[in-house]
Every structure is written in structure tokens, then in C-alpha cells.
Design an enzyme around this catalytic site. Structure first.
Site, PDB file in Angstrom:
ATOM      1  N   GLU A 166       6.975   6.791  -9.602  1.00 45.85           N
ATOM      2  CA  GLU A 166       5.988   6.217 -10.526  1.00 45.85           C
ATOM      3  C   GLU A 166       6.573   6.008 -11.915  1.00 45.85           C
ATOM      4  O   GLU A 166       5.891   5.564 -12.832  1.00 45.85           O
ATOM      5  CB  GLU A 166       4.734   7.091 -10.585  1.00 45.85           C
ATOM      6  CG  GLU A 166       4.995   8.552 -10.893  1.00 45.85           C
ATOM      7  CD  GLU A 166       3.761   9.426 -10.702  1.00 45.85           C
ATOM      8  OE1 GLU A 166       2.640   8.907 -10.689  1.00 45.85           O
ATOM      9  OE2 GLU A 166       3.934  10.658 -10.580  1.00 45.85           O
ATOM     10  N   ASN A 172      -0.222   3.345  -9.957  1.00 54.96           N
ATOM     11  CA  ASN A 172      -1.028   3.441 -11.188  1.00 54.96           C
ATOM     12  C   ASN A 172      -0.118   3.744 -12.375  1.00 54.96           C
ATOM     13  O   ASN A 172      -0.162   3.076 -13.411  1.00 54.96           O
ATOM     14  CB  ASN A 172      -2.071   4.550 -11.074  1.00 54.96           C
ATOM     15  CG  ASN A 172      -2.955   4.408  -9.849  1.00 54.96           C
ATOM     16  OD1 ASN A 172      -3.058   3.326  -9.297  1.00 54.96           O
ATOM     17  ND2 ASN A 172      -3.569   5.481  -9.422  1.00 54.96           N
ATOM     18  N   ARG A 212      -2.859   3.301 -19.005  1.00 57.24           N
ATOM     19  CA  ARG A 212      -3.733   2.984 -17.862  1.00 57.24           C
ATOM     20  C   ARG A 212      -5.198   3.283 -18.151  1.00 57.24           C
ATOM     21  O   ARG A 212      -6.086   2.851 -17.416  1.00 57.24           O
ATOM     22  CB  ARG A 212      -3.269   3.747 -16.620  1.00 57.24           C
ATOM     23  CG  ARG A 212      -3.360   5.241 -16.741  1.00 57.24           C
ATOM     24  CD  ARG A 212      -2.666   5.952 -15.596  1.00 57.24           C
ATOM     25  NE  ARG A 212      -3.567   6.286 -14.524  1.00 57.24           N
ATOM     26  CZ  ARG A 212      -3.252   7.064 -13.485  1.00 57.24           C
ATOM     27  NH1 ARG A 212      -2.021   7.543 -13.381  1.00 57.24           N
ATOM     28  NH2 ARG A 212      -4.116   7.331 -12.553  1.00 57.24           N
ATOM     29  N   HIS A 231     -10.771   3.613 -14.307  1.00 61.13           N
ATOM     30  CA  HIS A 231     -11.583   4.552 -13.538  1.00 61.13           C
ATOM     31  C   HIS A 231     -12.782   3.870 -12.915  1.00 61.13           C
ATOM     32  O   HIS A 231     -13.191   4.202 -11.818  1.00 61.13           O
ATOM     33  CB  HIS A 231     -12.035   5.703 -14.443  1.00 61.13           C
ATOM     34  CG  HIS A 231     -10.937   6.654 -14.727  1.00 61.13           C
ATOM     35  ND1 HIS A 231     -10.378   6.824 -15.964  1.00 61.13           N
ATOM     36  CD2 HIS A 231     -10.259   7.478 -13.908  1.00 61.13           C
ATOM     37  CE1 HIS A 231      -9.417   7.716 -15.893  1.00 61.13           C
ATOM     38  NE2 HIS A 231      -9.318   8.123 -14.662  1.00 61.13           N
ATOM     39  N   ARG A 264      -4.143  15.273  -4.032  1.00 61.87           N
ATOM     40  CA  ARG A 264      -3.946  15.577  -5.466  1.00 61.87           C
ATOM     41  C   ARG A 264      -4.374  17.022  -5.712  1.00 61.87           C
ATOM     42  O   ARG A 264      -5.555  17.297  -5.939  1.00 61.87           O
ATOM     43  CB  ARG A 264      -4.798  14.634  -6.322  1.00 61.87           C
ATOM     44  CG  ARG A 264      -4.330  13.182  -6.365  1.00 61.87           C
ATOM     45  CD  ARG A 264      -5.288  12.361  -7.214  1.00 61.87           C
ATOM     46  NE  ARG A 264      -4.735  11.098  -7.654  1.00 61.87           N
ATOM     47  CZ  ARG A 264      -5.068   9.915  -7.147  1.00 61.87           C
ATOM     48  NH1 ARG A 264      -5.946   9.845  -6.161  1.00 61.87           N
ATOM     49  NH2 ARG A 264      -4.534   8.805  -7.622  1.00 61.87           N
ATOM     50  N   ARG A 284       0.798  16.742  -2.860  1.00 65.75           N
ATOM     51  CA  ARG A 284       1.547  16.555  -4.112  1.00 65.75           C
ATOM     52  C   ARG A 284       1.415  17.808  -4.966  1.00 65.75           C
ATOM     53  O   ARG A 284       0.305  18.318  -5.129  1.00 65.75           O
ATOM     54  CB  ARG A 284       0.980  15.342  -4.860  1.00 65.75           C
ATOM     55  CG  ARG A 284       1.764  14.996  -6.119  1.00 65.75           C
ATOM     56  CD  ARG A 284       1.188  13.782  -6.806  1.00 65.75           C
ATOM     57  NE  ARG A 284      -0.083  14.078  -7.461  1.00 65.75           N
ATOM     58  CZ  ARG A 284      -0.814  13.166  -8.114  1.00 65.75           C
ATOM     59  NH1 ARG A 284      -0.403  11.908  -8.178  1.00 65.75           N
ATOM     60  NH2 ARG A 284      -1.938  13.507  -8.691  1.00 65.75           N
ATOM     61  N   CYS A 314       0.664   5.125  -2.812  1.00 67.09           N
ATOM     62  CA  CYS A 314      -0.540   5.968  -2.888  1.00 67.09           C
ATOM     63  C   CYS A 314      -1.378   5.650  -4.122  1.00 67.09           C
ATOM     64  O   CYS A 314      -2.384   6.286  -4.369  1.00 67.09           O
ATOM     65  CB  CYS A 314      -0.171   7.442  -2.874  1.00 67.09           C
ATOM     66  SG  CYS A 314       0.871   7.941  -4.254  1.00 67.09           S
TER      67      CYS A 314
HETATM   68  C1  PEP Z   1      -0.297   6.929  -9.299  1.00 71.61           C
HETATM   69  O1  PEP Z   1       0.167   7.144 -10.420  1.00 71.61           O
HETATM   70  O2  PEP Z   1      -0.336   5.810  -8.763  1.00 71.61           O
HETATM   71  C2  PEP Z   1      -0.857   8.040  -8.507  1.00 71.61           C
HETATM   72  C3  PEP Z   1      -1.202   7.888  -7.257  1.00 71.61           C
HETATM   73  O3  PEP Z   1      -1.052   9.214  -9.147  1.00 71.61           O
HETATM   74  P1  PEP Z   1      -2.257   9.527 -10.158  1.00 71.61           P
HETATM   75  O4  PEP Z   1      -3.194   8.356 -10.118  1.00 71.61           O
HETATM   76  O5  PEP Z   1      -2.866  10.782  -9.683  1.00 71.61           O
HETATM   77  O6  PEP Z   1      -1.512   9.652 -11.434  1.00 71.61           O
HETATM   78 MG    MG Z   2       0.606   9.163 -11.042  1.00 67.43          MG
END
Ligand code: PEP
Ligand code: MG
Length: 563
Positions: free
Chosen positions: A417, A440, A451, A193, A292, A328, A488
Site C-alpha cells: 500500500e 485505499n 483519503r 467512508h 482488520r 493482518r 483488499c
Molecule cells: C487499504 O489501505 O487499502 C486497506 C485495505 O487497508 P485500510 O483501509 O484498513 O487502511
Molecule cells: Mg491500508
């Protein structure tokens, strides 16, 4: 001698820019007072208890004044914490433990806070999330009664480089770019973050810089290179002068992303609401690559009505008339809490029903949202594309697309993802009109590395060759089906990684609006053939660090661009 001693600490460059400035150190975290910490014989208990009352007022005043200088979410957070610091129940209970049991004030505060945290945890859900705020108040009160530096981000008198062991997201969110030239932390990684916030604020940042705290003292002059991931102490005067001469131009994006040989790569924005969409439109994003939707409803106990959702979605669509907006559907579950869904507490949140998996258990929520999206799309002129998060199988992709059709939403795709979706991309694209790669989560699931856990940041890195190989697999599926595929995740905002992603076959990059100009500038220096070569270079690297370094040294323009 001094010159030779001048060390360079290397970490991960997560937000580009080169700056020189004095160091301010993040105060050390507050340690737990000893269990046996009691008031010394002969010391008056009433006087000791009074120190708690004084500390409470002091912390409340500090936080109230910090709130007055903040805005938005940071302000709300600081105001709420100020109120908690002055909470009469907390103060009275801590005082009682001093007066009746002879506990030292710091120990009494620690115990009371522990009790409050236990109570909040027992309630669970969003209430349990408040334990973080209670611990923050506890630390501030303990610092005040023991005469230690207040925890949290210091307030420097001149623009400075913040050096820290770690930086909590709540602290990162309060960083003022006018006061902080750069951030260097020992932990953290490219999709933590702190990295995301630093990029969004445009503050150069180097994370995972092991040894940074020991290499400098308060006031040391350092040169931070947020692109290369280095912090050099006592840089030679010539270097400072050359940096000043090469002050980074305020770069802007002209609204059209392309490679040096003219291949169009759509550079679009990640947004969460109408206000951020307006910022993205002002930064000339070509559209929205990721809206989002869950962010606007986080923490809500009551489901948003269709009418409320229509309003929220229209606000974003209206900022991009005639342009692509990829929305999304709710990505709830995991670390994102939407209490109104009533999802059970998961033993392993990242692997629990989240995103589309949770949605299939809640058909009414899905239908309401798709209905709201369709209505909002009819009332605005944006070109609306819809995608579902956390799709793991071609069958799930088919289900989502069919559900969208029922609502008259004909451009339906998926977020790739989960590694299984990348590996089965050909079959996914038999149903999905497009895909956006969420790097991510793709990194988190490919590397089995949380993460949110800073200690695993070197694994949870989109530069990992295994993650790049999954992106290549997703792109191969898209190419076979002749469908667009974007990125993204945070990877899209990393200037050195952008040409690699294009080389792997990505056709659009969606990022924080601040990153648009830098990413566009790098892409404009590399041809499509260069991008393919850079992708091979990264795929062949033994690890993430080597991939990053190889690619960086193969793009000399990065340095000229100050990236
Ligand atoms: C990701 O997982 O890369 C993504 C864009 O979604 P989020 O970060 O909202 O999980
Ligand atoms: Mg994600």
C-alpha cells in the site's frame, strides 16, 4: 420544455444499482451565530434562558427515540449524544451566559460548546476525538432554539433518495436501506467512508455529484444510477416503467469466482470480527482476504491480553474451517487510534509510524499478537495467512517474515500500500509468500491525497491510471516470483474495476460480503483476454474519470446486470 430541462447530474458511481424515488434533502449545516448575537432590548432574559432548557430536552428526546430504532454502534452513538445534549453543566453554563451577559441563546450554546471542545482538545488522544460529538450536539441545540431543521439525516415517510452536500461517516452509518433507496452527495469519492458504508449497506450511491443540491427540490423524482454515477431528475415515464420491469434480481454468489473462460479468481471477504466473519461465510465468501485486527481494539487504553486476542481470532477462523483466512497485524497509527500503544501524537499522521513501522517500535506488542494468532490457528482448522500493513521496503518484508517464522507462522506476506513496495515488488517477493494490495492507502500515497479529505476524492481514486500502474508493478513482481497477489482495498468491491484488476494480474479480490455477487457476475462475463484488454484501456486513459468511462462502455454486460 420540462422534458428538455430535466437535468442529469454526473458524479462518481460508488455503489451500484438503479432506482427511482422522491428526493429528501439533507438539511443545510448549522451556521455559527454572529458574535454580536444578543437578546433584543425588551425581551425577558429568563424566558430566553428557558429556551435552552426546552431545546436540551427536545434534542435529548429526539436522539433517544432515534436510538430506539437503531442498533449496534449507531445506537450507542445516538445514546451517547442524547446524554450529552442533556448534560446539566452544558445547559447551566449556556443559561448563565444568557442570564448574566445577555447573549442570545444560540450564541451562548455555541460559546459553551467551543469551550468544551478546547478543553477536550487540550487533553488530546481519544478524548480529543469527542469534539466531533460536542459539535453535533451544539448544532442540534442551535437548530432547536432557532427553529431550523434539525441537522443530520432526515426521516422520510416513504423510501427516498437522500441528496446532500456532504455526508459525515457517522450519518452514513445510520442510513437504513429500507428508508433510503440511494444516496447522492456533492462531495466524497470512491474510497471515502460514505462510499464504503453505502457499499456495505447495499445502497446505490453517487458521490462527487457537483450541482446535485441545486438540481432538485424536496420531493423531486429522480433516477439514480449508482453504477454509472448519474442522477436524472424527472425521468420519462417509459424509463421508469422499463426500470420497474427490469427489477434487479436478488443476486447471490455461489462461492466460486471465475472469468467467462474459467480462470479461478478467489472472491474473499473483508472482516473485522467473528460476527462479520459469519456474515461473510453466509454470503459464501471463499475465505477471508483481510481481517482488520485493530478494529476490535480501537480506543482501548489497556492492551488486549494474549488470551483475549486468541478468542477474537478464533471466532473469525472458526467461521471458515479449512478455508484461507488472511489476518493482518495491527494497523495502528494514522487515523486509527489504539491508545494502549502509547504512540506519540504525529504532526502528519498518514506519514507517521503506523502499521508495521509502529509495530517495530513495540516488539512486545508484535510478539503477543503473533503468539495469539499462532495459538488461535492451532486450535482451528482455517488455513491462516498473516500479513503486515504499511511495509515500505524489502527489508521490512524480510523482518516481518522472519518474525512470523519464530512463532511458527509459515505463510507470511505483506500489504502493498506504499508505492515504494509496489515498485520494489520483485525484491519484496523474495521474502513475502504473498501480498495483498491495499488500494485505499496506495491511492492516498501515490496521489499525495488524504483519503479522508472529500475535496481530494477525485485524486484519491483507485481508477487513477498512476495507481493502476503501481498495481501492475506489484503484480509483475508476484508473477515473477510465482506468488499470489490479491486486492483488499475498496477497489476490489467495484464491479467495473474487478476485471481490470484481474487483467493487471490480481489473483484474488477481497471485499465487503455484499459486493461478492455483483463482482462475481461481472467477472463471469469477461474472459481473461477481455480483462487484459480492459486493463490496457484503463492504464492508457488520461485520468480516473476517463478510465472508468472507457472500461464501463467496453463491458456492455454491466448495464444488463443493473450495475
Ligand atoms: C487499504 O489501505 O487499502 C486497506 C485495505 O487497508 P485500510 O483501509 O484498513 O487502511
Ligand atoms: Mg491500508
Amino acid at each position: 420544455m420540462r422534458e428538455r430541462e430535466s437535468p442529469t447530474i454526473t458524479g462518481i458511481g460508488v455503489s451500484p444499482g438503479r432506482v427511482v424515488g422522491p428526493v429528501v434533502l439533507m438539511p443545510a449545516p448549522i451556521a455559527e451565530p454572529a458574535i454580536s448575537d444578543r437578546i433584543a432590548v425588551g425581551v425577558d432574559r429568563a424566558t430566553s434562558a428557558q429556551r435552552i432548557t426546552t431545546a436540551s430536552a427536545q434534542v435529548r428526546d429526539e436522539l433517544t427515540s432515534a436510538a430506539a430504532h437503531a442498533s449496534g454502534k449507531s445506537r450507542e452513538l445516538l445514546e451517547a449524544t442524547a446524554m450529552m445534549a442533556a448534560d446539566p453543566l452544558l445547559v447551566t453554563d449556556a443559561r448563565r451566559r444568557v442570564l448574566e451577559n445577555g447573549l442570545a441563546p444560540a450564541r451562548a450554546i455555541w460559546d459553551v460548546a467551543g469551550q468544551v471542545c478546547d478543553d477536550l482538545t487540550a487533553v488530546g488522544g481519544v478524548v480529543a476525538e469527542r469534539t466531533r460529538d460536542v459539535r453535533d450536539v451544539r448544532d442540534r441545540l442551535v437548530a432547536a432554539v432557532t427553529g431550523q431543521a434539525s441537522p443530520g439525516v432526515p426521516r422520510p415517510l416513504e423510501p427516498s433518495v437522500l441528496v446532500a452536500t456532504d455526508l459525515a461517516p457517522a450519518d452514513a452509518a445510520t442510513l437504513d436501506p429500507a428508508k433510503f433507496l440511494a444516496v447522492v452527495t456533492e462531495s466524497g469519492g470512491p474510497i471515502s467512508h460514505t462510499a464504503i458504508i453505502a457499499r456495505a449497506l447495499g445502497i446505490p450511491a453517487v458521490l462527487g455529484a457537483v450541482g446535485a443540491m441545486g438540481a432538485v427540490v424536496e420531493g423531486s423524482i429522480v433516477l439514480v444510477d449508482g453504477g454509472r454515477g448519474t442522477m436524472r431528475r424527472d425521468p420519462p415515464a417509459e424509463l421508469i416503467a422499463s426500470l420497474a420491469a427490469a427489477t434487479r434480481p436478488a443476486r447471490t454468489f455461489d462461492g466460486y469466482g471465475h472469468t467467462a473462460d474459467g480462470v479461478h479468481i478467489a472472491l474473499v471477504a473483508n472482516v473485522v470480527d467473528a460476527a462479520s466473519a459469519v456474515v461473510a461465510a453466509e454470503a459464501k465468501a471463499e475465505g477471508v482476504g483481510l481481517f482488520r485486527t485493530e478494529v476490535g481494539f480501537l480506543g482501548r487504553e489497556e492492551a488486549p491480553s494474549v488470551a483475549e486476542q486468541v478468542e477474537a481470532y478464533r471466532g473469525v477462523f472458526a467461521a471458515f474451517p479449512g478455508r484461507m483466512v488472511v489476518i493482518r497485524t495491527l494497523d495502528a497509527g494514522g487515523d486509527k487510534s489504539l491508545p494502549f500503544l502509547g504512540l506519540p501524537v504525529a504532526s502528519n499522521p498518514a506519514l507517521a509510524p503506523r502499521g508495521w513501522r509502529a509495530a517495530t517500535q513495540l516488539p512486545a506488542v508484535v510478539d503477543d499478537q503473533l503468539d495469539a494468532i499462532a495459538r488461535a490457528a492451532r486450535q482451528e482448522s482455517a488455513d491462516v495467512w498473516v500479513m503486515a500493513p504499511m511495509v515500505a521496503t524489502p527489508q521490512a518484508a524480510a523482518e516481518f517474515v522472519a518474525r512470523c517464522e519464530l512463532h511458527g507462522l509459515h505463510r507470511a506476506g505483506v500489504v502493498i500500500e506504499v508505492p515504494s513496495a509496489a515498485l520494489r515488488a520483485r525484491q519484496v517477493f523474495e521474502h513475502a509468500a504473498f501480498a495483498s494490495i491495499g488500494t485505499n492507502d496506495l491511492a492516498q500515497y501515490a496521489m499525495a491525497a488524504d483519503r479522508l479529505d472529500a475535496s481530494l476524492a477525485d485524486l484519491c481514486d483507485p481508477w487513477q491510471p498512476a495507481v493502476l500502474a503501481l498495481i501492475a508493478a506489484a503484480c509483475a513482481g508476484a508473477t515473477h516470483a510465482d506468488r499470489p497477489v490479491g486486492v483488499c482495498g475498496e477497489a476490489a468491491a467495484m464491479p467495473a474495476l474487478a476485471p481490470v484488476l484481474v487483467g493487471l494480474g490480481v489473483t484474488s479480490l477481497s471485499m465487503t460480503p455484499r459486493a461478492l455477487a455483483d463482482v462475481a457476475a461481472v467477472l463471469a462475463t469477461t474472459t481473461a483476454a477481455d480483462c487484459a484488454r480492459l486493463a490496457d484501456l484503463a492504464l492508457d486513459a488520461p485520468d480516473a474519470r476517463a478510465a472508468r468511462e472507457r472500461v464501463r462502455s467496453a463491458i456492455p454486460a454491466l448495464l444488463d446486470l443493473g450495475l
